[in-house]
Scaffold this motif. Structure first.
Motif, PDB file in Angstrom:
ATOM      1  N   LEU A   1      -6.711 -67.992  -4.190  1.00 22.20           N
ATOM      2  CA  LEU A   1      -7.520 -69.007  -3.526  1.00 22.20           C
ATOM      3  C   LEU A   1      -6.680 -70.140  -2.953  1.00 22.20           C
ATOM      4  O   LEU A   1      -7.159 -70.907  -2.107  1.00 22.20           O
ATOM      5  N   PHE A   2      -5.439 -70.267  -3.383  1.00 20.53           N
ATOM      6  CA  PHE A   2      -4.626 -71.419  -2.988  1.00 20.53           C
ATOM      7  C   PHE A   2      -3.340 -71.044  -2.272  1.00 20.53           C
ATOM      8  O   PHE A   2      -2.588 -71.924  -1.861  1.00 20.53           O
TER       9      PHE A   2
ATOM     10  N   GLY B   1       1.815 -65.240   0.087  1.00 18.67           N
ATOM     11  CA  GLY B   1       2.060 -65.678  -1.285  1.00 18.67           C
ATOM     12  C   GLY B   1       2.616 -67.081  -1.407  1.00 18.67           C
ATOM     13  O   GLY B   1       2.944 -67.525  -2.506  1.00 18.67           O
ATOM     14  N   THR B   2       2.722 -67.800  -0.293  1.00 17.63           N
ATOM     15  CA  THR B   2       3.232 -69.171  -0.302  1.00 17.63           C
ATOM     16  C   THR B   2       2.062 -70.142  -0.457  1.00 17.63           C
ATOM     17  O   THR B   2       1.028 -69.968   0.196  1.00 17.63           O
ATOM     18  N   PRO B   3       2.189 -71.159  -1.325  1.00 18.80           N
ATOM     19  CA  PRO B   3       1.097 -72.139  -1.460  1.00 18.80           C
ATOM     20  C   PRO B   3       0.753 -72.772  -0.116  1.00 18.80           C
ATOM     21  O   PRO B   3       1.639 -73.128   0.662  1.00 18.80           O
ATOM     22  N   LEU B   4      -0.545 -72.910   0.161  1.00 21.47           N
ATOM     23  CA  LEU B   4      -0.979 -73.498   1.425  1.00 21.47           C
ATOM     24  C   LEU B   4      -0.502 -74.935   1.580  1.00 21.47           C
ATOM     25  O   LEU B   4      -0.353 -75.428   2.705  1.00 21.47           O
TER      26      LEU B   4
ATOM     27  N   HIS C   1       2.578 -70.334   6.275  1.00 25.05           N
ATOM     28  CA  HIS C   1       2.108 -69.809   7.555  1.00 25.05           C
ATOM     29  C   HIS C   1       0.649 -70.184   7.807  1.00 25.05           C
ATOM     30  O   HIS C   1       0.133 -70.001   8.912  1.00 25.05           O
ATOM     31  N   LYS C   2      -0.036 -70.704   6.762  1.00 28.20           N
ATOM     32  CA  LYS C   2      -1.440 -71.148   6.819  1.00 28.20           C
ATOM     33  C   LYS C   2      -2.426 -70.013   7.080  1.00 28.20           C
ATOM     34  O   LYS C   2      -3.584 -70.267   7.401  1.00 28.20           O
ATOM     35  N   SER C   3      -1.986 -68.777   6.959  1.00 30.76           N
ATOM     36  CA  SER C   3      -2.897 -67.634   7.153  1.00 30.76           C
ATOM     37  C   SER C   3      -3.598 -67.349   5.827  1.00 30.76           C
ATOM     38  O   SER C   3      -3.008 -66.770   4.924  1.00 30.76           O
ATOM     39  N   TYR C   4      -4.855 -67.761   5.734  1.00 29.61           N
ATOM     40  CA  TYR C   4      -5.613 -67.693   4.478  1.00 29.61           C
ATOM     41  C   TYR C   4      -6.489 -66.449   4.493  1.00 29.61           C
ATOM     42  O   TYR C   4      -7.502 -66.396   5.195  1.00 29.61           O
TER      43      TYR C   4
ATOM     44  N   LEU D   1     -15.291 -74.189   9.600  1.00 26.73           N
ATOM     45  CA  LEU D   1     -14.100 -74.769  10.219  1.00 26.73           C
ATOM     46  C   LEU D   1     -13.523 -75.897   9.374  1.00 26.73           C
ATOM     47  O   LEU D   1     -12.308 -75.968   9.161  1.00 26.73           O
ATOM     48  N   LEU D   2     -14.412 -76.784   8.901  1.00 34.33           N
ATOM     49  CA  LEU D   2     -13.943 -77.906   8.081  1.00 34.33           C
ATOM     50  C   LEU D   2     -13.340 -77.411   6.767  1.00 34.33           C
ATOM     51  O   LEU D   2     -12.306 -77.913   6.319  1.00 34.33           O
ATOM     52  N   GLY D   3     -13.986 -76.403   6.158  1.00 28.82           N
ATOM     53  CA  GLY D   3     -13.452 -75.847   4.919  1.00 28.82           C
ATOM     54  C   GLY D   3     -12.103 -75.197   5.126  1.00 28.82           C
ATOM     55  O   GLY D   3     -11.178 -75.363   4.322  1.00 28.82           O
ATOM     56  N   ARG D   4     -11.984 -74.471   6.220  1.00 27.40           N
ATOM     57  CA  ARG D   4     -10.710 -73.811   6.536  1.00 27.40           C
ATOM     58  C   ARG D   4      -9.611 -74.834   6.789  1.00 27.40           C
ATOM     59  O   ARG D   4      -8.473 -74.675   6.337  1.00 27.40           O
ATOM     60  N   PHE D   5      -9.952 -75.896   7.515  1.00 32.08           N
ATOM     61  CA  PHE D   5      -8.968 -76.935   7.824  1.00 32.08           C
ATOM     62  C   PHE D   5      -8.552 -77.675   6.557  1.00 32.08           C
ATOM     63  O   PHE D   5      -7.380 -78.038   6.388  1.00 32.08           O
ATOM     64  N   TRP D   6      -9.490 -77.883   5.642  1.00 36.28           N
ATOM     65  CA  TRP D   6      -9.165 -78.544   4.373  1.00 36.28           C
ATOM     66  C   TRP D   6      -8.217 -77.697   3.544  1.00 36.28           C
ATOM     67  O   TRP D   6      -7.266 -78.211   2.950  1.00 36.28           O
ATOM     68  N   LEU D   7      -8.470 -76.390   3.507  1.00 32.80           N
ATOM     69  CA  LEU D   7      -7.592 -75.489   2.754  1.00 32.80           C
ATOM     70  C   LEU D   7      -6.174 -75.487   3.312  1.00 32.80           C
ATOM     71  O   LEU D   7      -5.201 -75.286   2.582  1.00 32.80           O
ATOM     72  N   MET D   8      -6.038 -75.691   4.618  1.00 36.65           N
ATOM     73  CA  MET D   8      -4.729 -75.727   5.250  1.00 36.65           C
ATOM     74  C   MET D   8      -4.001 -77.046   5.010  1.00 36.65           C
ATOM     75  O   MET D   8      -2.909 -77.257   5.538  1.00 36.65           O
ATOM     76  N   GLY D   9      -4.609 -77.921   4.210  1.00 35.67           N
ATOM     77  CA  GLY D   9      -3.990 -79.219   3.984  1.00 35.67           C
ATOM     78  C   GLY D   9      -4.151 -80.145   5.170  1.00 35.67           C
ATOM     79  O   GLY D   9      -3.326 -81.045   5.390  1.00 35.67           O
ATOM     80  N   SER D  10      -5.214 -79.907   5.954  1.00 34.94           N
ATOM     81  CA  SER D  10      -5.523 -80.721   7.141  1.00 34.94           C
ATOM     82  C   SER D  10      -4.359 -80.766   8.128  1.00 34.94           C
ATOM     83  O   SER D  10      -4.105 -81.784   8.779  1.00 34.94           O
ATOM     84  N   SER D  11      -3.634 -79.672   8.209  1.00 32.65           N
ATOM     85  CA  SER D  11      -2.519 -79.590   9.159  1.00 32.65           C
ATOM     86  C   SER D  11      -2.417 -78.168   9.693  1.00 32.65           C
ATOM     87  O   SER D  11      -2.747 -77.202   8.995  1.00 32.65           O
ATOM     88  N   LEU D  12      -1.957 -78.056  10.929  1.00 32.36           N
ATOM     89  CA  LEU D  12      -1.789 -76.749  11.549  1.00 32.36           C
ATOM     90  C   LEU D  12      -0.397 -76.200  11.235  1.00 32.36           C
ATOM     91  O   LEU D  12       0.535 -76.967  10.997  1.00 32.36           O
ATOM     92  N   PRO D  13      -0.235 -74.878  11.244  1.00 34.06           N
ATOM     93  CA  PRO D  13       1.090 -74.306  11.007  1.00 34.06           C
ATOM     94  C   PRO D  13       2.048 -74.642  12.137  1.00 34.06           C
ATOM     95  O   PRO D  13       1.629 -74.878  13.279  1.00 34.06           O
ATOM     96  N   GLU D  14       3.333 -74.680  11.806  1.00 35.65           N
ATOM     97  CA  GLU D  14       4.353 -74.961  12.810  1.00 35.65           C
ATOM     98  C   GLU D  14       5.081 -73.669  13.164  1.00 35.65           C
ATOM     99  O   GLU D  14       5.431 -72.880  12.283  1.00 35.65           O
TER     100      GLU D  14
END
Length: 710
Positions: free
Chosen positions: A83-84, A89-92, A98-101, A292-305
């Motif tokens: 879930l995290f 396998g990298t923590p979000l 990579h932010k791919s959840y 969308l908001l839930g997904r963005f929150w899980l990403m730590g409110s940041s987009l992948p680089e």
């Protein structure tokens, strides 16, 4: 179909079923006709049999990182980690994530490992079956989206058949990481089916409509948990409802609005059908915003680089250049869907250079793209009130809506072209082609369908075999993208693993020539040159790699190894410490640092470094062996024996540990135990002469001379 519905209703009344259940099952065609079942069976069978060649494959390319090297797949890791952590396998929360959840995909991998271990056959068989289910559901969705008649059912079946054999799907099926796209497509289609029922049946009770609307959003949520694209199911349902299902309502409202008949407009808005439409749309978009908001929150409110080599067009400084580059990529994607001949596992690193000038000849392709899209939309508008318009609308929605997240319009993506991303978009082209065939004569129609299916099938079979092994996959990429540095890099990597060092060096050099800032290729080439004793060249490459990417921890460690080999001990220590500063939990670096301290006679520091390596990775056999051998040589035999026993608990099948344990036991006079460990080391590695020599030496003390000689 009319007499079948009457018969179904009659049978259910005899069984005294709840009337609401009867209505739902009849309207959803839950008890389909024999023809529909036959079509579903044909599509499923063709889809699975055609992809059966992938059962011969193993874990290749991204599969290794996503499954073999992903600790979340192993039973030892807590289930909650899914879930995290991201797909790899990298923590979000990690900046490098990579932010791919995709927790449901990792869950499926974990269940496969739990019941069958890392059996590639089981993994591939599951992918093949999921593809069959996705293709069957696509046919059912088309059949539900279009009004029923024999002609339209034939179009749906032809589109489903083309969808099942399309070569672009090969990557999603043959690559185990493609399971994300397969599961996403399945839940996407289920979401659409539930919504279609809700939208078609305004006369149903509020409870029934609410139930199916909630189910639609729930399936969309499951789709999002498999891949980010899944959220587009709600957008697809919304647009289909407005443009197809409730088209007449929208048309009446627009006519009244244009003629300024506001009283009639208010009356129209008060009708139950209009209220239901508005209620469904609000519910859909609230669900989409929540996801969308839930997904963005899980990403730590940041987009992948991402790096510029991943998607060069998106890093262009001028908006005009980005716009033209994107449009050229769209044209290539569309061409691949119609004529899937150019298929490659990776399209980054110079495969498609950005379009920077209005005089670029490639803009002709962009012009053709927009002429085609314009004609398509024009036909939709011309036939908006007839069935043909609905077919063209649905095909356009299937093509465009699932592709939107990969279009670079809303955010930058980490690829130029990805065939897996086109899995659902293929459906739009398949429906368009099937619709076009419908206008052929009755004699030409079956011939055109047969030829197209055979052409797609033959390409799919060839492409599936290319995905069987890494070398065939990478070699096929070289034919499509010869200027792609990553293709040459992967060929070099496979060649090095196969022992073909000459080819590996040549391909790494070509990769660096094509991309002079390819730091990973420099690192790998330096390792090969180090093994060839070309230490100075290796040092130069590694220094260049860390100048390009100062945070490249592996390059810092490898630079330390090369400098230690050049007897530059102080510089080597600095390189190792820099790597450990960048990555504190780095057992291999601690091991190499321990070797440096051992060579420079700093035994206390060596002991501490080896202990760090073994505490971070208890299965680090080399660190254990060097640590125990160092203690043994220093005369600290009791401590060496204690650590040997500890190490053997973690890696009982490591021959070097049994060997060092046997030597330590021999020095304390425990010859029988020493012999046992020597024999175990020989059993594990029977072709090591040193093990036999030391065993013979031990035998001198308590065995007859003949046995010692033997």
């Amino acid at each position: 179909m009319g007499w079948e519905r009457v018969l179904i209703r009659h049978r259910f009344k005899k069984l005294k079923c709840d009337k609401r259940i009867v209505e739902i099952m009849v309207d959803l065609d839950c008890i389909p006709s024999r023809d529909v079942l036959r079509n579903c069976l044909i599509i499923f069978t063709v889809a699975t049999l055609l992809r059966s060649g992938s059962l011969l494959g193993g874990f290749i390319f991204d599969d290794t990182e996503a499954i073999i090297n992903n600790k979340d797949v192993y039973a030892e890791r807590p289930w909650t980690n899914l879930l995290f952590n991201d797909f790899w396998g990298t923590p979000l929360s990690n900046p490098l994530s990579h932010k791919s959840y995709r927790p449901l995909v990792i869950l499926s991998y974990r269940l496969d490992v739990l019941f069958s271990g890392f059996n590639a056959l089981v993994f591939h068989a599951e992918n093949v079956l999921l593809h069959g289910v996705a293709c069957t559901l696509f046919y059912i969705v088309l059949r539900s989206a279009l009004p029923y008649n024999i002609s339209l059912d034939r179009i749906s079946f032809t589109a489903g058949l083309l969808f099942s054999v399309h070569p672009v799907h090969t990557e999603a099926v043959s690559a185990l990481v493609g399971r994300a796209d397969l599961l996403c497509a399945i839940f996407f289609n289920l979401s659409c089916l539930c919504y279609f029922y809700c939208a078609r049946n305004n006369s149903s009770s509020l409870y029934t409509q609410s139930l199916f609307l909630i189910l639609s959003i729930a399936f969309c949520c499951l789709s999002v948990l498999c891949k980010e694209q899944g959220i587009m199911a709600l957008i697809f349902c919304s647009l289909h409802d407005i443009l197809c299902t409730s088209q007449s309502i929208l048309h009446r409202l627009l006519v009244l609005l244009k003629s300024f008949q506001f009283s009639s407009l208010c009356t129209e808005l008060g009708k139950i059908q209009v209220k239901c439409l508005l209620w469904r749309q609000i519910f859909l978009y609230l669900g989409a915003v929540f996801l969308l908001l839930g997904r963005f929150w899980l990403m730590g409110s940041s987009l992948p680089e991402f790096k510029d080599v991943d998607n060069p067009g998106s890093f262009e400084p001028f908006l005009s250049s980005r716009f033209l580059s994107y449009n050229y990529v769209y044209a290539i994607n569309l061409w691949m869907l119609f004529a899937p001949d150019w298929l490659c596992f990776d399209w980054s690193m110079g495969c498609i250079p950005p379009v920077r000038s209005p005089s670029d000849s490639r803009l002709i392709v962009v012009l053709i793209l927009w002429v085609f899209i314009s004609l398509w939309i024009r036909k939709i508008l011309q036939w908006v009130k007839v069935t043909d318009g609905k077919i063209l609308t649905i095909s356009f929605l299937f093509l465009c809506v699932p592709f939107l997240p990969a279009s670079n319009i809303f955010f930058r993506v980490g690829f130029v072209i990805a065939e897996r991303v086109l899995y659902l978009s293929v459906g739009g082209i398949c429906l368009l082609v099937a619709y076009s065939f419908q206008h052929l004569s009755s004699k030409v129609y079956p011939f055109a369908v047969t030829v197209t299916v055979l052409l797609y099938s033959s390409k799919s079979v060839v492409r599936t075999l290319e995905w069987k092994e890494e070398i065939s996959l990478f070699s096929s990429g070289l034919k499509v993208c010869p200027k792609n540095a990553k293709v040459h890099y992967n060929i070099a990597k496979v060649a090095a693993e196969a022992g073909n060092v000459t080819l590996a060096i040549e391909e790494y050099q070509e990769a660096i020539r094509l991309n002079p800032r390819y730091d990973q290729a420099m690192n790998n080439l330096a390792n090969l040159l180090r093994d060839q004793n070309s230490l100075d060249d290796a040092e130069l490459l590694l220094e260049k790699a860390i100048s390009i990417r100062p945070s490249f921890t592996a390059a810092w460690m490898n630079l330390g190894i090369v400098r230690a080999s050049l007897k530059k001990y102080h510089d080597a220590e600095k390189a190792y410490l820099k790597a450990l500063m960048l990555r504190k939990r780095y057992p291999d670096c601690y091991y190499n640092l321990g070797n440096l301290y051992l060579e420079t006679k700093q035994l206390d520091k060596a002991y501490a470094a080896y202990l760090n390596a073994t505490s971070l990775r208890p299965t680090h056999a080399l660190a254990w062996s060097n640590l125990i051998a160092m203690l043994d040589n220093e005369g600290n035999v009791s401590k060496a024996m204690m650590l040997s026993k500890k190490a053997l608990k973690y890696i009982p099948g490591e021959p070097s540990l049994h060997f060092t344990m046997a030597n330590a036991l021999g020095k304390t006079g425990r010859y029988q135990e020493s012999e046992d460990h020597f024999l175990e080391a020989i059993r594990l590695m029977p072709d090591n002469p040193v093990y036999y020599a030391n065993l013979g030496f031990i035998h001198l003390f308590f065995r007859p001379l003949a046995i010692c000689v033997q």
